[in-house]
Enzyme design. Structure first.
Site, PDB file in Angstrom:
ATOM      1  N   LYS A 103      -2.798   6.608   1.407  1.00  0.00           N
ATOM      2  CA  LYS A 103      -2.477   7.056   2.795  1.00  0.00           C
ATOM      3  C   LYS A 103      -1.504   7.942   2.901  1.00  0.00           C
ATOM      4  O   LYS A 103      -0.603   7.738   3.038  1.00  0.00           O
ATOM      5  CB  LYS A 103      -2.160   5.663   3.470  1.00  0.00           C
ATOM      6  CG  LYS A 103      -2.599   5.836   5.117  1.00  0.00           C
ATOM      7  CD  LYS A 103      -2.298   4.445   5.616  1.00  0.00           C
ATOM      8  CE  LYS A 103      -2.628   4.605   7.194  1.00  0.00           C
ATOM      9  NZ  LYS A 103      -4.291   4.610   7.447  1.00  0.00           N
ATOM     10  N   GLU A 123     -16.441   6.811   3.965  1.00  0.00           N
ATOM     11  CA  GLU A 123     -15.698   6.345   5.080  1.00  0.00           C
ATOM     12  C   GLU A 123     -16.369   6.796   6.318  1.00  0.00           C
ATOM     13  O   GLU A 123     -16.906   7.797   6.544  1.00  0.00           O
ATOM     14  CB  GLU A 123     -14.263   6.545   4.837  1.00  0.00           C
ATOM     15  CG  GLU A 123     -13.476   5.731   3.773  1.00  0.00           C
ATOM     16  CD  GLU A 123     -12.168   5.637   4.119  1.00  0.00           C
ATOM     17  OE1 GLU A 123     -11.603   5.042   5.109  1.00  0.00           O
ATOM     18  OE2 GLU A 123     -11.358   6.303   3.334  1.00  0.00           O
ATOM     19  N   ARG A 151       0.801  -1.183  -0.063  1.00  0.00           N
ATOM     20  CA  ARG A 151       0.073   0.152   0.024  1.00  0.00           C
ATOM     21  C   ARG A 151       0.724   1.257  -0.018  1.00  0.00           C
ATOM     22  O   ARG A 151       0.631   2.324  -0.596  1.00  0.00           O
ATOM     23  CB  ARG A 151      -0.996  -0.061   1.120  1.00  0.00           C
ATOM     24  CG  ARG A 151      -2.103   0.984   0.956  1.00  0.00           C
ATOM     25  CD  ARG A 151      -3.206   0.975   2.250  1.00  0.00           C
ATOM     26  NE  ARG A 151      -2.495   0.786   3.707  1.00  0.00           N
ATOM     27  CZ  ARG A 151      -3.225   0.897   4.617  1.00  0.00           C
ATOM     28  NH1 ARG A 151      -4.667   0.288   4.417  1.00  0.00           N
ATOM     29  NH2 ARG A 151      -2.773   0.773   5.726  1.00  0.00           N
TER      30      ARG A 151
HETATM   31  C1  LIG Z   1      -5.237   3.952   7.551  1.00  0.00           C
HETATM   32  C2  LIG Z   1      -6.703   4.043   7.156  1.00  0.00           C
HETATM   33  C3  LIG Z   1      -7.749   3.111   7.302  1.00  0.00           C
HETATM   34  C4  LIG Z   1      -7.744   1.828   7.971  1.00  0.00           C
HETATM   35  O1  LIG Z   1      -6.923   1.240   7.215  1.00  0.00           O
HETATM   36  P1  LIG Z   1      -5.891  -0.353   7.864  1.00  0.00           P
HETATM   37  O2  LIG Z   1      -5.117  -0.738   6.806  1.00  0.00           O
HETATM   38  O3  LIG Z   1      -7.100  -1.068   8.370  1.00  0.00           O
HETATM   39  O4  LIG Z   1      -5.317   0.192   9.262  1.00  0.00           O
HETATM   40  C5  LIG Z   1      -9.034   3.580   6.713  1.00  0.00           C
HETATM   41  N1  LIG Z   1      -9.280   4.721   6.094  1.00  0.00           N
HETATM   42  C6  LIG Z   1      -8.345   5.776   6.142  1.00  0.00           C
HETATM   43  C7  LIG Z   1      -8.787   7.049   5.537  1.00  0.00           C
HETATM   44  C8  LIG Z   1      -6.988   5.541   6.539  1.00  0.00           C
HETATM   45  O5  LIG Z   1      -5.951   6.138   6.520  1.00  0.00           O
END
Ligand SMILES: *Cc1c(COP(=O)(O)O)cnc(C)c1O
Length: 339
Positions: A184, A220, A81
């Site tokens: 991210k 989300e 990722r």
């Molecule tokens: C990090 C994150 C998540 C959760 O991802 P995980 O890999 O399960 O920790 C969900 N939404 C956003 C916007 C994030 O930054």
């Protein structure tokens, strides 16, 4: 072990540990991993990460089991990722194998900070990738720094597994429809702070985001993915502005293995009425069950828990995933790396 830490009462803050791991991209290639014991970075004041947001990060955890062994959860997924986020911001990709090496090194070097099994706490691992070349015009950096630190974090649910309320605030978006929502990157978090503060000030745990284009579909829950449960089905939205959560990906597999159907598709907000249970999921909490979602504008409230207690499916999924992470149960999916 770090003797004087109150493991069960740690917050999600920063507690200094002994070492962090760094790696520089210079002259067209990544160097060797370096071990550092300082928690500051020396940066050029014109670095692209400071001005133009060339920054991506990851978040994962290591757990100490009842057997004393240390387990790291799905680090290859975080490595991949971070590569996707790097590509999204025109940054140099950090190699997957080097990423895993950095995680293992940092965890081993800071072993005394991995909380004991009984505390329900864990070691949070934070990898970071930043552009460090000086630039005044908008253009990508030539040089990059990959950095990884760890810090112990307390159990997310201090008073036991619990539900919280969310709120729809249509005047804010977290990310653009075809923007950086699937990466991210720090910019998405900066963009969510004002909305997050409004939600917190009103007593909600976070904002429930609808899709930024039409405000018709579910996106989300703050910085966590959404899922709903109905008719023995795990339903989670797909969209061009959702960050693909590794926890969600894991829960989909678990749900399937437990005999549930899994649907990963656009989910209209009107479908909220039909879910028996709902949850937000991510590394921090695994699952944060949703008590209700208030739509203030439409004077509507979608309630998923009348007594404030998490539903049976959320509870089962939560305990199952944690049992795999801590090594209480077998890991049939090959998710954990034991070190
Ligand atoms: C990090 C994150 C998540 C959760 O991802 P995980 O890999 O399960 O920790 C969900 N939404 C956003 C916007 C994030 O930054």
């Amino acid at each position: 072990m770090a003797e004087n830490l109150d493991w069960s009462n740690l917050s999600f803050g920063y507690i200094p540990t002994d070492y962090n791991v760094r790696c520089y991209y210079r002259n067209g290639s990544w160097g060797e991993l370096e071990i550092s014991s300082t928690d500051t970075v020396n940066l050029h004041m014109a670095a692209t990460c400071l001005h133009y947001g060339q920054e991506a990060f990851e978040g994962l955890k290591a757990f100490r089991g009842k057997d004393g062994k240390i387990r790291i959860f799905r680090m290859d997924e975080n490595a991949k990722r971070l590569q996707s986020s790097a590509a999204g911001l025109l940054m140099e990709k950090f190699p997957v194998e080097k990423f895993k090496e950095a995680v293992i090194q940092a965890v081993k070097l800071n072993e005394r900070f991995i909380p004991p099994y009984e505390s329900g706490a864990s070691l949070y691992i934070r990898p970071l990738l930043i552009g460090i070349s000086p630039r005044v015009g908008v253009s990508p950096s030539e040089e990059y720094l990959f950095l990884l630190f760890v810090t112990p974090v307390g159990p997310y649910f201090k008073g036991g597994f619990q539900t919280t309320p969310f709120v729809i605030l249509r005047e804010y978006d977290r990310a653009a429809p075809l923007g950086t929502g699937t990466y991210k990157v720090g910019g998405n978090y900066a963009a969510s702070l004002v909305a997050g503060k409004r939600a917190h000030d009103m007593g909600y745990s976070n904002v429930f985001y609808l899709d930024p284009k039409e405000k018709k579909y579910i996106d989300e829950c703050g910085a966590a993915n959404f899922f709903g449960i109905k008719n023995n089905t795990y339903v989670t939205p797909s969209s061009t502005s959702i960050l693909p959560s590794i926890t969600n990906k894991s829960l989909m597999q678990l749900a399937e293995s437990m005999g549930m159907k899994v649907e990963h598709r656009p989910v209209p907000a009107t479908e909220l009425d039909t879910f028996e249970e709902a949850g937000a999921c991510g590394t921090a909490a695994v699952i944060s069950p949703i008590e209700r979602i208030d739509d203030i504008e439409e004077s509507k409230s979608y309630v998923f828990s009348k007594d404030g207690k998490p539903g049976p499916v959320c509870t089962k999924l939560y305990h199952k995933l944690r049992a795999i992470q801590y090594g209480d149960e077998a890991d049939p999916f090959g998710w954990v790396t034991v070190i």
